[in-house]
Design a protein around this motif. Structure first.
Motif, PDB file in Angstrom:
ATOM      1  N   ASP A 164      46.165  -4.311 -90.225  1.00 42.22           N
ATOM      2  CA  ASP A 164      46.266  -3.077 -88.966  1.00 42.22           C
ATOM      3  C   ASP A 164      48.100  -3.784 -88.157  1.00 42.22           C
ATOM      4  N   ILE A 165      47.955  -4.403 -87.691  1.00 41.42           N
ATOM      5  CA  ILE A 165      49.448  -4.927 -87.052  1.00 41.42           C
ATOM      6  C   ILE A 165      49.523  -6.744 -87.061  1.00 41.42           C
ATOM      7  N   LEU A 166      51.087  -6.793 -86.859  1.00 41.14           N
ATOM      8  CA  LEU A 166      51.075  -7.767 -86.672  1.00 41.14           C
ATOM      9  C   LEU A 166      52.507  -8.264 -85.952  1.00 41.14           C
ATOM     10  N   ILE A 167      52.665  -9.647 -84.977  1.00 42.07           N
ATOM     11  CA  ILE A 167      53.083  -9.650 -83.917  1.00 42.07           C
ATOM     12  C   ILE A 167      54.191 -10.184 -84.400  1.00 42.07           C
ATOM     13  N   THR A 168      55.153  -9.928 -83.538  1.00 40.98           N
ATOM     14  CA  THR A 168      56.622 -10.589 -83.373  1.00 40.98           C
ATOM     15  C   THR A 168      56.770 -11.766 -84.108  1.00 40.98           C
ATOM     16  N   SER A 169      56.716 -12.375 -83.476  1.00 37.30           N
ATOM     17  CA  SER A 169      57.093 -14.198 -83.933  1.00 37.30           C
ATOM     18  C   SER A 169      56.618 -14.694 -84.814  1.00 37.30           C
ATOM     19  N   GLY A 170      57.541 -14.752 -86.160  1.00 35.45           N
ATOM     20  CA  GLY A 170      56.715 -14.952 -87.574  1.00 35.45           C
ATOM     21  C   GLY A 170      56.344 -14.522 -89.108  1.00 35.45           C
ATOM     22  N   MET A 171      56.463 -13.074 -87.687  1.00 35.03           N
ATOM     23  CA  MET A 171      56.995 -12.232 -88.861  1.00 35.03           C
ATOM     24  C   MET A 171      57.983 -11.679 -90.183  1.00 35.03           C
ATOM     25  N   TYR A 172      58.000 -12.098 -91.262  1.00 36.14           N
ATOM     26  CA  TYR A 172      58.124 -11.764 -92.286  1.00 36.14           C
ATOM     27  C   TYR A 172      58.793 -10.405 -93.404  1.00 36.14           C
ATOM     28  N   ILE A 173      59.585 -10.081 -92.766  1.00 32.25           N
ATOM     29  CA  ILE A 173      59.696  -8.533 -92.950  1.00 32.25           C
ATOM     30  C   ILE A 173      61.212  -8.089 -94.131  1.00 32.25           C
ATOM     31  N   SER A 174      61.114  -7.574 -94.824  1.00 36.12           N
ATOM     32  CA  SER A 174      61.403  -7.026 -95.778  1.00 36.12           C
ATOM     33  C   SER A 174      62.854  -6.144 -94.793  1.00 36.12           C
TER      34      SER A 174
END
Length: 306
Positions: A164-174
């Protein structure tokens, strides 16, 4: 064997009054892993990488001219990355630790996730508190039939789990979602900037995946968590309490926040209120800031400290 797509990747790191040595180690590690390294300085980090001239020269340093908040810094980082033709952005807080193969492993995880699900917009590693020395991963969270459950393992051979959710640090985003207009809510300022973005993109049909096969160390609060009645609570300053309580109430008032998460967040807020009064050193100031934050969240008074 899966051929990982050749994509341009930028790392976006946001800093505010950081421990320079910890930040320098993060930036030096990331610099050799990405095509573009961007640092947004919300204050107190002008001396970053001064001891490493070549790394400093290749760093895209942006002085935000005061603390504009996490959302504004992330949006500026994405803007710089998109304008430079980057396909993906990996976001980081200032106090994370990046292993030498972190970005490559996240890129492979994204490729695998897209094979499973073409609507995947972001993946993240499992994370642990780098300060306690135990390397115990925090869970991802997944809701099914309006019930939120922690996820500690995956049946997928690559360790992927839909979350459902991910944290900012380490988030690999298109960068696709950001280009389409799903930018970060700058009013939240710090807390729930990542969660609110996740709720919003999921509401528009995108999906998020955690990867249990990739791990990253991260400091989750101003000090290590404290156990109260068997539950872990994070230590923060009274000012940060204000932002947390304000953001929680504000996010719970947003239509794209799932009902199950509204219930969970509000219940957790009540528990945190009493736990914070037990663990915080400046109890009176924390009490005032928590109450003020909750009121301002209800009134939708967002932005910098009010």
């Amino acid at each position: 064997m899966l051929e990982v797509e050749v994509a341009k990747v930028a790392a976006v790191v946001v800093g505010y009054m950081p421990e320079i040595d910890v930040l320098d180690k993060l930036l030096i590690s990331l610099g050799s892993q990405v095509d573009m390294l961007i640092f947004l300085d919300n204050g107190g980090a002008s001396k970053v990488l001064m001891g490493a001239p070549s790394e400093r020269q290749s760093l895209v340093y942006m002085d935000m001219e005061g603390n504009k908040g996490l959302g504004a810094a992330l949006n500026k980082g994405f803007e710089l990355a998109v304008n430079a033709g980057m396909d993906y952005v990996v976001t980081f807080d200032q106090d994370s630790h990046a292993e030498p193969e972190l970005i490559a492993n996240l890129g492979a995880a994204m490729a695998q996730a897209k094979l499973k699900d073409s609507r995947c917009i972001a993946v993240s590693p499992a994370f642990f508190d780098r300060r306690d020395g135990k390397r115990i991963n925090f869970p991802f969270y997944q809701s099914t039939n309006n019930v939120i459950k922690p996820v500690f393992h995956s049946d997928d051979e690559h360790g992927l789990v839909k979350v459902d959710i991910l944290i900012t640090s380490g988030m690999y985003i298109s960068t696709q979602a950001w280009i389409e207009g799903d930018q970060y809510n700058e009013g939240l300022f710090v807390d729930f900037t990542d969660s609110e973005w996740c709720f919003r993109v999921r509401d528009q049909g995108y999906t998020l995946y955690g990867c249990l096969n990739v791990e990253m160390g991260h400091a989750l609060s101003d000090a290590p968590p404290v156990k109260v009645f068997g539950l872990s609570f994070l230590r923060y300053s009274p000012v940060r309490r204000y932002f947390f309580f304000r953001a929680t109430v504000a996010v719970c008032r947003m239509s794209h926040t799932p009902t199950c998460w509204k219930k969970r967040l509000l219940l957790a807020l009540v528990l945190r209120f009493f736990a914070n009064l037990l663990i915080d050193k400046n109890k009176i100031q924390s009490l005032k800031m928590m109450l003020r934050g909750a009121l301002h969240g209800w009134q939708k008074k967002l932005g910098p400290l009010r």
